[in-house]
Design a protein around this motif. Structure first.
Motif, PDB file in Angstrom:
ATOM      1  N   LYS A   9      -5.014   4.051   5.356  1.00  0.00           N
ATOM      2  CA  LYS A   9      -4.695   3.459   4.055  1.00  0.00           C
ATOM      3  C   LYS A   9      -5.880   2.668   3.510  1.00  0.00           C
ATOM      4  O   LYS A   9      -6.777   2.270   4.256  1.00  0.00           O
ATOM      5  CB  LYS A   9      -3.489   2.516   4.203  1.00  0.00           C
ATOM      6  N   LYS A  10      -5.875   2.402   2.209  1.00  0.00           N
ATOM      7  CA  LYS A  10      -6.932   1.602   1.595  1.00  0.00           C
ATOM      8  C   LYS A  10      -6.957   0.209   2.228  1.00  0.00           C
ATOM      9  O   LYS A  10      -5.914  -0.404   2.432  1.00  0.00           O
ATOM     10  CB  LYS A  10      -6.680   1.469   0.091  1.00  0.00           C
TER      11      LYS A  10
ATOM     12  N   ALA B  29      -6.654   6.286   1.722  1.00  0.00           N
ATOM     13  CA  ALA B  29      -8.099   6.366   1.479  1.00  0.00           C
ATOM     14  C   ALA B  29      -8.664   7.603   2.155  1.00  0.00           C
ATOM     15  O   ALA B  29      -9.522   8.297   1.613  1.00  0.00           O
ATOM     16  CB  ALA B  29      -8.785   5.111   2.001  1.00  0.00           C
TER      17      ALA B  29
ATOM     18  N   LYS C  34       0.787  -1.222   0.000  1.00  0.00           N
ATOM     19  CA  LYS C  34       0.000   0.000   0.000  1.00  0.00           C
ATOM     20  C   LYS C  34       0.826   1.282   0.000  1.00  0.00           C
ATOM     21  O   LYS C  34       0.295   2.368  -0.145  1.00  0.00           O
ATOM     22  CB  LYS C  34      -0.922   0.016   1.229  1.00  0.00           C
TER      23      LYS C  34
ATOM     24  N   ASP D  34      -8.872   9.439  -1.071  1.00  0.00           N
ATOM     25  CA  ASP D  34      -8.096   8.941  -2.216  1.00  0.00           C
ATOM     26  C   ASP D  34      -7.334  10.071  -2.906  1.00  0.00           C
ATOM     27  O   ASP D  34      -7.236  10.127  -4.138  1.00  0.00           O
ATOM     28  CB  ASP D  34      -9.013   8.243  -3.235  1.00  0.00           C
TER      29      ASP D  34
ATOM     30  N   LYS E  49     -16.938   2.421  -0.872  1.00  0.00           N
ATOM     31  CA  LYS E  49     -15.503   2.105  -0.833  1.00  0.00           C
ATOM     32  C   LYS E  49     -14.957   2.380   0.565  1.00  0.00           C
ATOM     33  O   LYS E  49     -14.008   1.760   1.006  1.00  0.00           O
ATOM     34  CB  LYS E  49     -14.757   2.960  -1.862  1.00  0.00           C
ATOM     35  N   ILE E  50     -15.548   3.385   1.216  1.00  0.00           N
ATOM     36  CA  ILE E  50     -15.137   3.762   2.577  1.00  0.00           C
ATOM     37  C   ILE E  50     -16.375   3.718   3.467  1.00  0.00           C
ATOM     38  O   ILE E  50     -17.419   4.275   3.131  1.00  0.00           O
ATOM     39  CB  ILE E  50     -14.532   5.180   2.604  1.00  0.00           C
TER      40      ILE E  50
END
Length: 377
Positions: free
Chosen positions: A226-227, A200, A194, A262, A363-364
């Motif tokens: 982080k993602k 993110a 990552k 992002d 996504k989040i």
């Protein structure tokens, strides 16, 4: 009376605060103080610690016990977190499917639930659960101090020698070290993957206050998520956790600092882009996102109603019924689909709110105290 109760609960510093500025836990304490200022002879509390942090919950229950002990007020209380309350209850009533199916002293209830292998036993204090995993004929412990005494007596009763205990501890330590090394290796690999991608969530030097002349609630906050990470914000009541999530969800705007998702400035997202498939927000009050007269209609409202329409998130090939079926199964809402969302219990409302948010495929995912009102099972 007001001064007496404010001092009793330690809330005199809040006198001139706007109630809307208080956290969920602070409001909970204020409610109890307001009720107690009327000097009731019977106090009925419905999950009073559901929005309190563990320390505040413990203090709150100590206050309730003190009210019962000092003033003689009768207390009837419903609760899921039983560790702090079960040992002090005179009588326990267990309900299931709308009926009362068990009553007795805390020790009697613990024994009966264990014998029936009932899921509610998971809510019992830890010493009681440890006791249930043995064949001891000793008295069932309710508190940690009783549990320590019980272990000492159990060791004597079974003739367990110190060497055996030391060997067991050494085995546990070795296993713990092995688990730690494996976990560190796994997360190290994920971290390396990552490092080259933007976070993110990124908050840079964020400041926020509710009113122009009020003190700052968020002060110089910077954080990176982080993602794919699972990130927990922890702290006592009134420390700014919910406010931070409201800033990330763009419910409020910081007066200084920047927020990026992002790598893109939060302010540059359109509402459609931000809330439909990008950011899933599960608020502290789940009722604020209920729109329809039944659970099923509320779920369908998220994906455009019952009529099948092609979209990027839900193409024709994927039937909406399947999506609803899957989310209902995942969040255990079976049997509740024809009920009004407001007729659900607190825990059921939490599960419905989660189901609605997940249907958006975010996504989040931002979740504010998602397990409050949930039983242990």
């Amino acid at each position: 009376r007001v001064a007496e109760m404010a001092s009793y609960f330690g809330i005199q510093k809040w006198f001139y605060k706007n109630v809307s500025e208080l956290s969920g836990g602070q409001k909970q304490l204020l409610n109890l103080a307001s009720v107690m200022a009327m000097h009731p002879s019977l106090l009925i509390l419905d999950e009073p610690t559901s929005q309190l942090d563990p320390i505040a919950a413990s203090d709150f229950l100590e206050t309730v016990k003190k009210i019962n002990r000092d003033i003689g007020t009768t207390v009837l209380l419903t609760e899921h977190r039983l560790q702090d309350i079960i040992p002090y209850a005179d009588q326990v009533f267990v309900m299931d499917e709308g009926t009362l199916f068990m009553e007795g002293t805390p020790r009697e209830i613990g024994t009966k639930l264990k014998e029936q292998h009932h899921g509610m036993f998971l809510s019992m204090p830890v010493p009681m659960q440890i006791y249930a995993g043995t064949d001891s004929a000793l008295t069932c412990p309710l508190t940690v101090s009783e549990g320590r005494q019980w272990i000492r007596e159990y060791i004597k009763e079974k003739g367990i020698k110190k060497e055996k205990i030391q060997q067991a501890n050494q085995r546990l330590e070795k296993q713990g070290e092995k688990n730690e090394n494996e976990t560190a290796g796994f997360f190290g690999h994920i971290k390396r993957q990552k490092e080259n991608t933007p976070p993110a969530i990124q908050m840079k030097d964020v400041w926020f206050r509710y009113e122009k002349d009020s003190p700052d609630v968020i002060q110089d906050l910077s954080l990176e998520v982080k993602k794919g990470e699972f990130y927990a914000l922890v702290g006592g009541n009134g420390t700014g956790k919910s406010t931070t999530l409201s800033l990330l969800g763009r419910v409020h705007q910081p007066y200084s600092g920047r927020i990026y998702l992002d790598g893109k400035d939060l302010r540059s997202f359109s509402d459609q882009e931000l809330y439909c498939g990008y950011l899933g927000v599960m608020p502290q009050n789940p009722q604020s996102i209920f729109l329809k007269k039944t659970v099923l209609e509320d779920l369908y409202s998220v994906i455009g109603g019952k009529k099948e329409k092609p979209s990027s998130e839900y193409p024709i090939s994927m039937k909406k019924e399947k999506a609803i079926e899957g989310i209902v199964s995942l969040t255990h809402l079976e049997g509740l689909l024809n009920r009004h969302p407001y007729d659900l219990s607190g825990g059921e409302q939490q599960r419905l709110a989660l189901a609605k948010v997940l249907l958006l495929r975010p996504k989040i995912l931002l979740m504010d105290e998602p397990t409050k009102g949930m039983d242990a099972e």
